[in-house]
Design a protein around this motif. Structure first.
Motif, mmCIF file in Angstrom:
data_model
loop_
_atom_site.group_PDB
_atom_site.id
_atom_site.type_symbol
_atom_site.label_atom_id
_atom_site.label_comp_id
_atom_site.label_asym_id
_atom_site.label_seq_id
_atom_site.Cartn_x
_atom_site.Cartn_y
_atom_site.Cartn_z
ATOM 1 N N SER A 118 5.212 6.396 2.242
ATOM 2 C CA SER A 118 4.623 6.772 3.530
ATOM 3 C C SER A 118 3.886 8.095 3.359
ATOM 4 N N ALA A 119 2.965 8.337 4.262
ATOM 5 C CA ALA A 119 2.211 9.587 4.198
ATOM 6 C C ALA A 119 3.129 10.790 4.401
ATOM 7 N N HIS A 120 4.162 10.601 5.207
ATOM 8 C CA HIS A 120 5.076 11.724 5.481
ATOM 9 C C HIS A 120 5.884 12.094 4.245
ATOM 10 N N ILE A 121 6.357 11.056 3.529
ATOM 11 C CA ILE A 121 7.117 11.352 2.298
ATOM 12 C C ILE A 121 6.190 12.038 1.285
ATOM 13 N N ALA A 122 4.969 11.564 1.197
ATOM 14 C CA ALA A 122 4.015 12.188 0.267
ATOM 15 C C ALA A 122 3.791 13.649 0.630
ATOM 16 N N GLU A 123 3.693 13.904 1.903
ATOM 17 C CA GLU A 123 3.479 15.281 2.358
ATOM 18 C C GLU A 123 4.698 16.148 2.037
ATOM 19 N N GLU A 124 5.874 15.566 2.262
ATOM 20 C CA GLU A 124 7.107 16.296 1.962
ATOM 21 C C GLU A 124 7.186 16.610 0.471
ATOM 22 N N ALA A 125 6.741 15.654 -0.335
ATOM 23 C CA ALA A 125 6.783 15.847 -1.791
ATOM 24 C C ALA A 125 5.868 16.984 -2.238
ATOM 25 N N LEU A 126 4.750 17.158 -1.516
ATOM 26 C CA LEU A 126 3.838 18.251 -1.891
ATOM 27 C C LEU A 126 4.559 19.597 -1.831
ATOM 28 N N ASP A 127 5.469 19.743 -0.837
ATOM 29 C CA ASP A 127 6.208 21.007 -0.693
ATOM 30 C C ASP A 127 7.164 21.243 -1.851
ATOM 31 N N LEU A 128 7.483 20.176 -2.578
ATOM 32 C CA LEU A 128 8.446 20.314 -3.687
ATOM 33 C C LEU A 128 7.761 20.614 -5.014
ATOM 34 N N ILE A 129 6.435 20.588 -5.026
ATOM 35 C CA ILE A 129 5.713 20.902 -6.269
ATOM 36 C C ILE A 129 5.604 22.421 -6.394
ATOM 37 N N GLU A 130 6.048 22.910 -7.528
ATOM 38 C CA GLU A 130 6.053 24.373 -7.723
ATOM 39 C C GLU A 130 4.903 24.760 -8.647
ATOM 40 N N VAL A 131 3.971 25.515 -8.098
ATOM 41 C CA VAL A 131 2.816 25.961 -8.886
ATOM 42 C C VAL A 131 2.923 27.470 -9.066
ATOM 43 N N GLU A 132 2.864 27.899 -10.298
ATOM 44 C CA GLU A 132 2.874 29.340 -10.558
ATOM 45 C C GLU A 132 1.422 29.780 -10.776
ATOM 46 N N TYR A 133 0.962 30.664 -9.921
ATOM 47 C CA TYR A 133 -0.412 31.139 -10.003
ATOM 48 C C TYR A 133 -0.443 32.595 -10.459
ATOM 49 N N ALA A 175 9.428 16.841 -6.915
ATOM 50 C CA ALA A 175 8.635 15.859 -6.144
ATOM 51 C C ALA A 175 8.841 14.457 -6.698
ATOM 52 N N VAL A 176 8.855 14.351 -8.009
ATOM 53 C CA VAL A 176 9.049 13.043 -8.644
ATOM 54 C C VAL A 176 10.397 12.448 -8.235
ATOM 55 N N LEU A 233 0.820 -1.220 0.000
ATOM 56 C CA LEU A 233 0.000 0.000 0.000
ATOM 57 C C LEU A 233 0.852 1.267 0.000
ATOM 58 N N LEU A 234 0.501 2.181 -0.884
ATOM 59 C CA LEU A 234 1.116 3.509 -0.890
ATOM 60 C C LEU A 234 0.136 4.507 -0.269
ATOM 61 N N TYR A 235 0.659 5.678 0.049
ATOM 62 C CA TYR A 235 -0.163 6.699 0.705
ATOM 63 C C TYR A 235 -0.191 7.957 -0.156
ATOM 64 N N GLY A 236 -1.386 8.444 -0.405
ATOM 65 C CA GLY A 236 -1.533 9.608 -1.273
ATOM 66 C C GLY A 236 -1.836 10.874 -0.499
ATOM 67 N N GLN A 237 -1.361 11.985 -1.025
ATOM 68 C CA GLN A 237 -1.660 13.301 -0.451
ATOM 69 C C GLN A 237 -1.993 14.261 -1.588
ATOM 70 N N VAL A 238 -2.748 15.294 -1.255
ATOM 71 C CA VAL A 238 -3.206 16.251 -2.266
ATOM 72 C C VAL A 238 -2.648 17.638 -1.972
ATOM 73 N N LEU A 239 -2.122 18.277 -3.002
ATOM 74 C CA LEU A 239 -1.710 19.680 -2.886
ATOM 75 C C LEU A 239 -2.911 20.548 -3.239
ATOM 76 N N ARG A 240 -3.181 21.519 -2.400
ATOM 77 C CA ARG A 240 -4.379 22.341 -2.588
ATOM 78 C C ARG A 240 -4.000 23.809 -2.781
ATOM 79 N N SER A 241 -4.817 24.493 -3.537
ATOM 80 C CA SER A 241 -4.542 25.896 -3.826
ATOM 81 C C SER A 241 -4.645 26.743 -2.561
ATOM 82 N N PRO A 242 -3.651 27.598 -2.335
ATOM 83 C CA PRO A 242 -3.778 28.532 -1.208
ATOM 84 C C PRO A 242 -4.621 29.754 -1.580
ATOM 85 N N HIS A 243 -4.963 29.862 -2.844
ATOM 86 C CA HIS A 243 -5.687 31.046 -3.324
ATOM 87 C C HIS A 243 -7.148 30.703 -3.622
#
Lengths: 752, 80
Positions: free
Chosen positions: A121-136, A62-63, A39-49
């Protein structure tokens, strides 16, 4: 038939629920309990705006993070074009459904999903979310329904135009839909009325507040078969939505409904399920996702905030002669809100000959609104009941008197055209009048008061299926597709047991996955005890007919010569109990399986509920204490009275939460500031007295046992009853929900 | 809808099914069919009620001699 044999033996009793031991010992399997190998653990990156154009998303860092197995963005969802799809909950535009799962071009609310990660792990997934760069490109947000309708308001959807009942007006706007109902000549009736009252109201965005957060585990097999384990109000509806979003046939999807820790309408849409599925497909491993509480508040469908204007007119006798409603609902980021249901409820408790209901469905930068227990009814009951009280005051009538004089009844035509079959509004109001609570003294003291109100929910029918296997020991395994939120395994099994003269304990109900039972629509619209109960009744009749044939074989008579009554088969001098015959199936042709499906077009019985609320108001702080609270509701026929009472109490407490505490509190830029149960205050047992219940039974002629769904109408009247009690106590009556302390204090300051 | 019927809330037409009722209304009020049908089906955003009950059969639904047929906005999200 036992049902016609001198009264019921099972219906109306209170057996222990079949799933009770599992629930109270913690053995019941919820979504969070799902465990699979690899089992893998998924996390979602959400818009702050709250409103932003997504210019680019860079997931490369993140990849590259060790432990990350898959990363997704909205462009990874298959583009199945733009079409209308009906997923069992009314029509929806596929693009909106898909974009709400993962945004593509724009983020339309703070918390809007924009990317997802699966990791070891859920923690690695969460850490990966911080590495995704979204330009808004951050855009101005609009959060209020009236501001969103104004010329020049920030437009959420570049291509959205106002629809007017099947006609595209071509006007670009946040106003998604406008429609009107008319009955008679409202203008003339108002002109002739002796008293006319008009007021404006607002209600806050409120969340269902289920305790269990959304969750989904998906396993995409190498052969293209997808299995999803999830907490859902409808496994078949979830399957249809996942299929639509992922552009795959439903035959390749199996949805396994887990136990559900509350839904109240909010667990009909899918959020995580398609994302977990695609992450599983991309990684080749099963993926589990669980929302955090802030994500539940920020990203899942609350009830619409609203602006409502009500005008009503009456003659000198107290007869309400005209009514006019303007109802504007926030549908959140995507259209398809609940204003249509509000239109069906706004004047539903009254017999009014002339009227008009004008409805507006408006997008704003908040999460997409979804159903919440009698969706739309609470907002409009708060408004209508206030105006009815004002009419009564102008005419020198008691609030109960004007309601009884104008009560909707059999044959009443609502302004939206519906003509009521046999209905229990009058009986509910009479039960209020006759109650010990109503006849008791109003709370003593300068700041105590009492109010009453009434509300409605129309209930729905839709499709249900049941199969029943007769066991050789005389028990029956009953399989159904309705996920059990309110004890419906038992209330459905009781209807089966009643039909065959069995004990409730002799029927073993279970909720099956989408491969194991016929199509069954959502657990919603107060439909399960009604429609799935009906399917169980029909399945029991099927079993009865087959067993009559088996008995005929044993007795060497024609099947038509066998009668069944109260659990016993008889023919001449022969008689055999159900249990004994069940033990002789082997010698008469083998197993017996009953099955039934229903899709009741007609006969859905609506339900009315009414309240008496006693409050005490602290004029210094504005705090309102509920001293005593009674709810009366028409159940048609209460199958399991304890569960009916539980629904009545639960709905009342949620309505009290709307009344006094609950609201989404947004900062000016559209960020939700109270996305935890610490800051989003729902009432607890420490805040409230025991909610007193009075069940009224006006049997629904459209159901074999007279059932009316009872899950929803009870949430509609509390805010209005409490508002009336506040006015009775301190002389001010807020016209905006919630009636929180600062609003009471401000209203008192304004009135002095 | 009442724009098509010149403001009339109720009109009487003959028909044994919703399909025949729609055809009769379109004959009297040209454009009616286009307003409520998408091809050979009722538009997804519109519901049809016969004698107060929304019918799943759509155009195939039977209509009695004294039946009332209502065209309503389809309710989404009503299953709370």
């Amino acid at each position: 038939m036992s049902a016609t044999n001198g009264g019921y033996k099972v219906i109306g009793t209170r057996p222990i629920r079949h799933d009770g031991v599992d629930k109270v010992t913690g053995r019941a399997i919820y979504g969070a309990d799902t465990r699979l190998a690899g089992l893998l653990y998924g996390q979602v990156l959400r818009s702050p705006h709250a409103h932003a154009r997504i210019k680019s998303i860079d997931t490369s860092k993140a990849v590259a993070l060790p432990g990350v197995k898959a990363v997704l963005t909205g462009t990874d969802l298959p583009d199945a074009g733009d079409q209308m799809v009906d997923l069992g909950e009314g029509p929806a535009r596929l693009k909106y459904l898909r974009d709400n799962v993962l945004a593509t071009d724009k983020a339309l609310y703070s918390g809007h999903p924009v990317a997802a990660v699966a990791a070891t792990s859920a923690h690695i997934a969460e850490e990966a979310l911080d590495l995704i760069e979204v330009e808004y490109e951050v855009l101005e947000a609009v959060l209020d329904v009236r501001e969103a309708m104004q010329e020049g308001a920030p437009q959420l959807h570049d291509d959205m135009t106002t629809q007017e009942f099947g006609e595209d007006t071509g006007r670009k706007s946040n106003l998604a839909t406008h429609f009107e109902h008319r009955l008679g000549d409202a203008d003339k009736a108002f002109a002739e009325a002796d008293v006319v009252v008009e007021r404006e109201f607002q209600t806050a965005t409120v969340h269902q507040g289920y305790i269990e957060p959304h969750n989904a585990t998906a396993s995409w097999n190498a052969d293209g078969q997808l299995t999803v384990w999830t907490s859902t109000q409808g496994s078949f509806t979830a399957r249809a939505q996942v299929g639509a979003v992922l552009d795959m046939p439903i035959s390749r999807i199996k949805v396994v409904p887990q136990e559900i820790g509350g839904g109240f309408g909010g667990k009909i849409p899918v959020y995580l399920e398609p994302v977990a599925a695609l992450l599983s497909k991309a990684s080749g491993q099963p993926v589990k996702m669980i929302m955090t509480r802030p994500a539940v508040f920020e990203s899942t469908g609350p009830t619409p905030g609203s602006y409502v204007k009500i005008k009503m007119g009456a003659d000198k006798s107290g007869k309400i002669v005209a009514a006019d409603a303007y109802i504007a609902f926030e549908s959140g980021a995507y259209p398809g809100g609940l204003v249509g249901a509000a239109a069906m409820c706004v004047f539903s408790c009254y017999d009014i000959p002339d009227g008009r209901i004008d409805c507006y469905d408006v997008v704003v930068n908040k999460p997409r609104s979804f159903a919440y227990r009698a969706p739309g009814s609470t907002q409009v009951a708060f408004a209508t009941e206030h105006v009815v009280d004002l009419l009564a005051a102008e005419l020198g009538m008691e609030p109960l008197e004007i309601r009884l004089k104008n009560t909707a009844t059999t044959g009443t035509r609502r302004i939206d055209g519906v003509v009521y079959p046999k209905m229990g509004c009058k009986e509910v109001l009479e039960a209020i009048r006759d109650s010990e609570h109503y006849q008791s003294p109003v709370p003593a003291g300068p700041n105590g008061g009492r109010g009453i109100s009434v509300g409605y929910w129309f209930n729905v029918g839709l499709k249900s299926s049941c199969t029943a296997s007769v066991n050789s020991d005389g028990t029956v395994s009953l399989v159904e597709g309705s996920t059990d939120i309110g004890g419906t395994r038992t209330s459905v099994a009781m209807q089966f047991a009643e039909t065959l003269g069995l004990r409730a304990e002799d029927v073993k109900p279970q909720v099956a996955d989408t491969d194991s039972i016929g199509h069954t629509d959502v657990t919603g619209g107060s439909r399960v005890t009604y429609a799935t109960g009906w399917a169980a009744y029909k399945a029991a009749l099927d079993v009865r007919d087959q067993l009559c044939e088996r008995a005929a074989q044993l007795w060497e008579v024609e099947a038509g010569q066998v009668e069944f009554d109260d659990g016993v088969f008889r023919s001449g001098d022969n008689e055999m109990a159900f249990k004994e015959l069940a033990g002789r199936l082997e010698e008469t042709g083998g197993p017996v399986i009953g099955r039934a499906t229903v899709d009741p077009d007609s006969g859905v019985g609506g339900s009315f509920a009414a309240n008496i609320a006693d409050v005490e108001v602290d004029p210094e702080t504005g705090k309102v204490d509920i001293l005593r609270f009674t709810v009366v509701q028409d159940a048609g026929r209460a199958i399991h009275p304890a569960y009916v009472e539980g629904q009545m109490q639960g709905g009342s407490v949620q309505g009290i939460g709307w009344a006094l505490n609950e609201e989404y509190f947004y900062s000016g830029d559209g960020h939700l500031d109270n996305s935890s149960f610490l800051d989003y205050r729902i009432p607890t047992s420490l805040d409230l007295p025991m909610i007193e219940t009075i069940i009224v039974e006006v049997p629904n002629p459209g159901h074999p046992y007279g059932v009316r769904g009872v899950g929803e109408a009870n949430i509609a009247p509390p805010p209005a009853a409490i508002a009336a009690a506040i006015e009775d106590a301190v002389g001010v009556r807020p016209q905006e929900l919630p009636m929180k302390p600062d609003r009471i204090v401000a209203a008192l300051a304004g009135s002095s | 809808m009442q724009k098509l019927t010149a403001g009339q809330q109720q009109v009487e037409v003959e028909g044994a099914t919703v399909r025949e009722v729609v055809a009769a209304l379109d004959a009297r009020y040209p454009g009616f069919k286009e307003r409520v049908l998408d091809g050979d089906r009722i538009k997804t955003e519109i519901a049809v009620a016969v004698d107060g009950e929304v019918v799943a059969a759509g155009l195939r639904a039977k209509v009695g001699p004294q039946s009332e047929v209502h065209f309503l906005p389809a309710i989404s999200g009503g299953a709370g």
